[in-house]
Design an enzyme around this catalytic site. Structure first.
Site, PDB file in Angstrom:
ATOM      1  N   ASP A 189       0.868  -1.178   0.000  1.00 24.63           N
ATOM      2  CA  ASP A 189       0.000   0.000   0.000  1.00 24.63           C
ATOM      3  C   ASP A 189       0.908   1.232   0.000  1.00 24.63           C
ATOM      4  OD1 ASP A 189      -2.169   1.682   0.086  1.00 24.63           O
ATOM      5  OD2 ASP A 189      -2.632   1.329   2.204  1.00 24.63           O
ATOM      6  N   ASN A 194       1.826   6.503   4.109  1.00 29.34           N
ATOM      7  CA  ASN A 194       2.486   5.330   4.694  1.00 29.34           C
ATOM      8  C   ASN A 194       4.005   5.381   4.613  1.00 29.34           C
ATOM      9  OD1 ASN A 194      -0.033   4.301   5.284  1.00 29.34           O
ATOM     10  ND2 ASN A 194      -0.158   3.114   3.388  1.00 29.34           N
ATOM     11  N   ASP A 207       1.754   0.954   8.307  1.00 26.70           N
ATOM     12  CA  ASP A 207       0.592   0.277   7.715  1.00 26.70           C
ATOM     13  C   ASP A 207       1.032  -0.819   6.749  1.00 26.70           C
ATOM     14  OD1 ASP A 207      -1.096   1.811   9.195  1.00 26.70           O
ATOM     15  OD2 ASP A 207      -1.642   3.169   7.579  1.00 26.70           O
TER      16      ASP A 207
END
Length: 264
Positions: A189, A194, A207
């Protein structure tokens, strides 16, 4: 990352979490309905992120964050457990802010190459002794399940590749997924929120529940998506690909990944 200060008594923190919130200001920094994220600001060198979600839903994130931390790529996992039918994950705060911070958003010509180089470095990281190696198999299963159950976000494909029906997009995904490789360490992701920078110095990834061993085009797709979404322009697509390494990027694979993400 947005943080809204709350009264600690608004949340029932279990006893195992109490050491991380005592004498701290508590902020809600949640961004997803599936999980709540709290920031416990005790002191500059003792601050924590506390995440809670349904039981067993944070186990992969805990395992992969631990794995990345061992390679100096993520914060330390201080606690993970299931209490009262919910998972609780505590990680140490790493220095800096995520890439949606105004400092970084104001200078995309500097930010985009940095993100490209950091992703290339991640994809060149040794992934021996990783927690599991079935990321691409689960990816395909998620796409199949999403299609069967009518779960789709068509814009993840049509924004770049033009209008198409769900069936047409699924055929592209189905015909393309045999081409997926499992040969790099993925974030899974790779979006601006992030990636944490400390005054332009890489600090770590967060994350990591979608991390695994997989095809580099998954991360490249999300990098290009986040640049368009957060910068409100597609002008940096070519720069990112060039800085990452155009010889490693297959445009048809990006199209296949886009089709798969519609149902992911």
């Amino acid at each position: 990352m947005q943080r809204h200060e709350i009264n600690p008594h608004q949340v029932t923190f279990p006893r195992a979490i109490q050491p991380y919130i005592v004498n701290s200001r508590i902020f809600d920094s949640s961004s997803s309905p599936q999980a709540r994220v709290y920031y416990a600001d005790h002191s500059p060198d003792r601050s924590y992120f506390i995440k809670t979600a349904a039981a067993q839903s944070l186990c992969r994130e805990a395992a992969w964050t631990t794995y990345f931390h061992a390679r100096n790529l993520a914060p330390d996992v201080l606690y993970y457990g299931t209490i009262g039918g919910r998972d609780w994950l505590v990680t140490a705060r790493i220095p800096g802010e995520d890439c949606t911070s105004p400092q970084y958003m104001a200078d995309p010509d500097r930010l985009v190459p940095l993100l490209a180089h950091r992703l290339r470095a991640l994809h060149e990281t040794d992934y021996s002794n990783c927690p599991e190696t079935t990321r691409m198999e689960r990816y395909v299963q998620t796409v199949q399940h999403g299609y069967r159950n009518g779960r789709c976000d068509r814009a993840l494909y049509t924004t770049w590749y033009g209008e198409a029906t769900d069936d047409e997009i699924y055929r592209i995904a189905r015909d393309g997924w045999p081409r997926l490789r499992a040969d790099v360490l993925l974030h899974g992701d790779y979006c601006l929120p992030n990636v944490i920078l400390d005054d332009w110095k890489f600090s770590g990834f967060v994350d990591l529940d979608c991390a695994g061993i997989g095809d580099r085009h998954v991360d490249v797709y999300w990098a290009l998506w986040t640049l368009q979404f957060n910068l409100h322009t597609n002008d940096y697509r070519s720069l990112f690909i060039r800085e990452y390494g155009a010889d490693l990027v297959d445009e048809e694979m990006l199209r296949i990944v886009a089709a798969m993400e519609v149902f992911g």
